[in-house]
Design an enzyme around this catalytic site. Structure first.
Site, PDB file in Angstrom:
ATOM      1  N   HIS A 180       0.341  -2.725  -5.957  1.00  0.00           N
ATOM      2  CA  HIS A 180       0.035  -2.068  -7.232  1.00  0.00           C
ATOM      3  C   HIS A 180      -1.130  -2.783  -7.927  1.00  0.00           C
ATOM      4  O   HIS A 180      -2.069  -2.145  -8.410  1.00  0.00           O
ATOM      5  CB  HIS A 180       1.267  -2.082  -8.146  1.00  0.00           C
ATOM      6  CG  HIS A 180       2.369  -1.189  -7.658  1.00  0.00           C
ATOM      7  ND1 HIS A 180       2.991  -0.254  -8.437  1.00  0.00           N
ATOM      8  CD2 HIS A 180       2.959  -1.082  -6.432  1.00  0.00           C
ATOM      9  CE1 HIS A 180       3.924   0.388  -7.734  1.00  0.00           C
ATOM     10  NE2 HIS A 180       3.913  -0.108  -6.508  1.00  0.00           N
ATOM     11  N   ASP A 216       2.707   1.554 -15.023  1.00  0.00           N
ATOM     12  CA  ASP A 216       3.487   2.354 -14.066  1.00  0.00           C
ATOM     13  C   ASP A 216       4.991   2.184 -14.307  1.00  0.00           C
ATOM     14  O   ASP A 216       5.592   3.010 -14.974  1.00  0.00           O
ATOM     15  CB  ASP A 216       3.072   2.103 -12.605  1.00  0.00           C
ATOM     16  CG  ASP A 216       2.923   0.635 -12.242  1.00  0.00           C
ATOM     17  OD1 ASP A 216       3.455  -0.237 -12.962  1.00  0.00           O
ATOM     18  OD2 ASP A 216       2.286   0.339 -11.215  1.00  0.00           O
ATOM     19  N   VAL A 246      -3.702 -12.578   4.834  1.00  0.00           N
ATOM     20  CA  VAL A 246      -5.017 -12.499   5.494  1.00  0.00           C
ATOM     21  C   VAL A 246      -5.905 -11.534   4.703  1.00  0.00           C
ATOM     22  O   VAL A 246      -5.413 -10.788   3.865  1.00  0.00           O
ATOM     23  CB  VAL A 246      -4.893 -11.997   6.961  1.00  0.00           C
ATOM     24  CG1 VAL A 246      -4.172 -13.006   7.840  1.00  0.00           C
ATOM     25  CG2 VAL A 246      -4.217 -10.631   7.026  1.00  0.00           C
ATOM     26  N   GLN A 282      -7.179  -8.486   4.684  1.00  0.00           N
ATOM     27  CA  GLN A 282      -6.961  -7.259   5.469  1.00  0.00           C
ATOM     28  C   GLN A 282      -8.194  -6.353   5.558  1.00  0.00           C
ATOM     29  O   GLN A 282      -8.531  -5.861   6.632  1.00  0.00           O
ATOM     30  CB  GLN A 282      -5.787  -6.480   4.875  1.00  0.00           C
ATOM     31  CG  GLN A 282      -5.532  -5.158   5.564  1.00  0.00           C
ATOM     32  CD  GLN A 282      -4.133  -4.659   5.339  1.00  0.00           C
ATOM     33  OE1 GLN A 282      -3.168  -5.353   5.646  1.00  0.00           O
ATOM     34  NE2 GLN A 282      -4.000  -3.465   4.820  1.00  0.00           N
ATOM     35  N   HIS A 300       2.419  -0.095   7.619  1.00  0.00           N
ATOM     36  CA  HIS A 300       3.670   0.390   6.999  1.00  0.00           C
ATOM     37  C   HIS A 300       3.390   1.563   6.071  1.00  0.00           C
ATOM     38  O   HIS A 300       4.311   2.091   5.462  1.00  0.00           O
ATOM     39  CB  HIS A 300       4.331  -0.761   6.248  1.00  0.00           C
ATOM     40  CG  HIS A 300       3.594  -1.161   4.985  1.00  0.00           C
ATOM     41  ND1 HIS A 300       2.233  -1.367   4.948  1.00  0.00           N
ATOM     42  CD2 HIS A 300       4.027  -1.376   3.714  1.00  0.00           C
ATOM     43  CE1 HIS A 300       1.869  -1.704   3.721  1.00  0.00           C
ATOM     44  NE2 HIS A 300       2.929  -1.709   2.953  1.00  0.00           N
ATOM     45  N   SER A 337      -2.797   0.081   1.911  1.00  0.00           N
ATOM     46  CA  SER A 337      -3.120  -0.077   3.338  1.00  0.00           C
ATOM     47  C   SER A 337      -3.528   1.255   3.953  1.00  0.00           C
ATOM     48  O   SER A 337      -4.394   1.302   4.840  1.00  0.00           O
ATOM     49  CB  SER A 337      -1.914  -0.611   4.101  1.00  0.00           C
ATOM     50  OG  SER A 337      -1.608  -1.900   3.654  1.00  0.00           O
ATOM     51  N   GLU A 375      -7.093   2.009   3.269  1.00  0.00           N
ATOM     52  CA  GLU A 375      -7.918   1.071   4.041  1.00  0.00           C
ATOM     53  C   GLU A 375      -7.914   1.488   5.515  1.00  0.00           C
ATOM     54  O   GLU A 375      -8.925   1.406   6.209  1.00  0.00           O
ATOM     55  CB  GLU A 375      -7.382  -0.356   3.870  1.00  0.00           C
ATOM     56  CG  GLU A 375      -7.598  -0.909   2.466  1.00  0.00           C
ATOM     57  CD  GLU A 375      -6.666  -2.047   2.051  1.00  0.00           C
ATOM     58  OE1 GLU A 375      -6.638  -2.381   0.862  1.00  0.00           O
ATOM     59  OE2 GLU A 375      -5.963  -2.601   2.921  1.00  0.00           O
ATOM     60  N   ASP A 426       7.945   6.015  -0.405  1.00  0.00           N
ATOM     61  CA  ASP A 426       6.597   6.613  -0.444  1.00  0.00           C
ATOM     62  C   ASP A 426       5.908   6.447   0.909  1.00  0.00           C
ATOM     63  O   ASP A 426       5.130   7.307   1.340  1.00  0.00           O
ATOM     64  CB  ASP A 426       5.752   6.021  -1.576  1.00  0.00           C
ATOM     65  CG  ASP A 426       5.391   4.573  -1.356  1.00  0.00           C
ATOM     66  OD1 ASP A 426       6.301   3.755  -1.167  1.00  0.00           O
ATOM     67  OD2 ASP A 426       4.186   4.243  -1.342  1.00  0.00           O
ATOM     68  N   GLN A 427       6.241   5.341   1.585  1.00  0.00           N
ATOM     69  CA  GLN A 427       5.630   5.112   2.908  1.00  0.00           C
ATOM     70  C   GLN A 427       6.118   6.160   3.910  1.00  0.00           C
ATOM     71  O   GLN A 427       5.350   6.629   4.761  1.00  0.00           O
ATOM     72  CB  GLN A 427       5.989   3.704   3.400  1.00  0.00           C
ATOM     73  CG  GLN A 427       5.565   2.606   2.419  1.00  0.00           C
ATOM     74  CD  GLN A 427       6.250   1.279   2.667  1.00  0.00           C
ATOM     75  OE1 GLN A 427       6.978   1.100   3.630  1.00  0.00           O
ATOM     76  NE2 GLN A 427       6.010   0.319   1.779  1.00  0.00           N
TER      77      GLN A 427
END
Ligand SMILES: O=c1ccn([C@@H]2O[C@H](COP(=O)(O)OP(=O)(O)O[C@H]3O[C@H](CO)[C@@H](O)[C@H](O)[C@H]3O)[C@@H](O)[C@H]2O)c(=O)[nH]1
Length: 451
Positions: A18, A115, A327, A329, A344, A349, A352, A368-369
């Site tokens: 977030h 949020d 890392v 990413q 995930h 992500s 990206e 949500d994933q």
């Protein structure tokens, strides 16, 4: 500050997914000349400064995260704890209410983005200046509309037409995840859904990260349910980090041929059970491809090394790394050696992943994933989901390897189709005007809200 610029405060939930997404939006709005006060747990600043492209306009406002019994001392974000403790962190988040009120009274923003802090609109009533509240979700609009639809369907109250494109079928184990959103406590005496409901009812407007070209009319559905104006910020593509990829990763990845390395990362929250952690890494071994897996140590383990299967480290020596820390990413995904990303499907992500050149393998965990994975694998056919048990939701090393081989095998028709579809989405997201038009309209709507 010129007369067209707005002073905006942002207070996202204490999850890196977030916070980072809000900061990307802050960059886009600062680029329009707006000033942002960005409220964050004080220890996260070092992870965020590299993402701040407008230090003259975006000011971090660090706060102390109160200690709550049951949380390790020093806990600041969901990165520091297992998912099951998030409800305690949410309690700590709610306790910051008084401190946030003092900050808002002092800085007097014209707009506040929030949020999960459903209590925030109430605080802005006492600032002595007009202050508009925008409930801005970095969780995708198909996920939020799915939850709203599920609630209304259960209540027999489906008066707002649900976007047909989002009619999604869940497996038994996925249904239980959605149920938990509606029923389980998230913070004291309140479920996650009740938080959503209160925040949506109280906010002046509802905003979403995302664009209609990919997510369809789902944001409008949510706006119609609450009869609130809807603002879409567009995909909010990550700005390049101001730092370079750490030398150790650049050197290691540089050893492999282009498009051959599998990168695995499951976001900042997911802590696997040891058995699933082992199946995942054994699945990587089984593919025969080089891999870099950035994973949190599984439940009950201090380090990833201690949880690896017997003999694993020796067998993958030189071609596989399981790393237990943070890392870079976005920089890793840009490295030419990376050919496949097991993600995930967290909203950060996912974007990206979509703008990268990698083949996508999807391993969603929370609600949500799960919805995002279905959108990408079923509606757009731009990635492959790892097969899991219908009831228990468990995956095996074979199912991990099978999904990777499907997209990495150059002869696979499915793999070829996925590459083509992913390329279409990437081209759409990176097309010259898409993002700039959304940000322009978003900024314009913020001015309209201020009247
Ligand atoms: O080692 C790491 C791990 C993550 N990241 C970054 O951290 C962010 C992670 O965000 P996201 O992919 O959204 O994952 P989570 O942090 O797991 O996201 C939480 O927040 C998201 C936004 O609401 C939700 O979509 C997810 O379900 C929820 O788990 C991304 O920008 C990553 O690039 C790194 O830079 N390095």
């Amino acid at each position: 500050m010129d007369s067209s610029s707005i002073h905006i405060a942002m207070y996202p939930w204490f999850a890196m997914g977030h916070i980072i997404a809000y900061l990307h939006l802050a960059n886009k709005l600062a680029n329009k000349g707006n000033k942002i006060s960005f409220i964050i747990p004080k220890g996260t600043k070092s992870k965020l400064v590299h993402f701040n492209h407008f230090p003259n306009l975006i000011t971090f406002v660090p706060i102390n995260v109160p200690h709550v019994h049951g949380l390790p001392h020093g806990t600041e974000t969901t990165l520091d704890i297992p998912f099951s403790s998030n409800t305690l962190l949410m309690t700590a988040f709610d306790i910051t209410q008084k401190e946030i009120e003092l900050i808002l009274v002092e800085i007097k923003p014209s707009i506040v983005f929030f949020d999960t802090a459903f209590w925030l609109p109430n605080l802005t009533r006492n600032l002595g200046v007009k202050c508009v509240t925008v409930l801005y979700w970095v969780i995708t609009s198909p996920s939020m509309s799915f939850i709203e639809y599920t609630v209304r369907k259960c209540d027999g109250n489906g008066e707002v037409e649900f976007p047909a494109s989002s009619s999604i079928k869940l497996h038994a184990h996925e249904g239980r995840v959605v149920d938990a959103i509606l029923k389980n406590e998230f913070g004291i005496g309140i479920s996650f859904y009740e938080r959503i409901w209160r925040a949506s009812t109280m906010a002046d407007a509802i905003g979403f990260k995302g664009c209609r070209e990919i997510e369809g009319p789902n944001a409008d559905y949510v706006g119609n349910v609450y009869r609130k104006p809807v603002l879409l910020s567009g995909p909010v593509l990550p700005e390049p980090q101001t730092s370079a990829l750490e030398e150790k990763w650049a050197l290691w990845l540089g050893k492999f041929k282009a498009g051959s390395v599998i990168y695995v990362a499951l976001g900042s929250e997911w802590i696997l059970q040891q058995n699933q952690f082992q199946e995942l890494v054994l699945g990587l071994e089984l593919t025969g491809f080089p891999f870099l897996a950035a994973l949190k140590p599984p439940l009950g383990f201090e380090s990833v090394e201690a949880a690896l299967p017997d003999g694993f480290k020796e067998r993958v020596q030189g071609r596989g790394i399981v790393h237990g820390g943070w890392v870079q990413q976005t920089l890793i995904l840009k490295h030419p050696s990376i050919g496949c990303f097991i993600t995930h499907c967290g909203s950060g992500s996912m974007i990206e992943a979509l703008v990268s050149q990698c083949q996508l393998v999807l391993l969603p965990n929370i609600f949500d994933q799960i919805i995002t994975a279905k959108l990408i694998s079923t509606t757009f056919k731009a990635g492959v989901e790892i097969r899991r048990g219908e009831e228990d939701g468990l995956f095996s090393k074979e199912s991990v390897s099978e999904a990777v081989m499907t997209v990495m095998n150059e002869e696979s028709d499915v793999g070829k189709e996925i590459k083509v579809n992913h390329t279409k989405l990437r081209s759409l997201l990176l097309s010259e005007d898409l993002e700039s038009t959304y940000v322009h309209c978003f900024n314009h709507k913020l001015h309209e809200l201020l009247g």
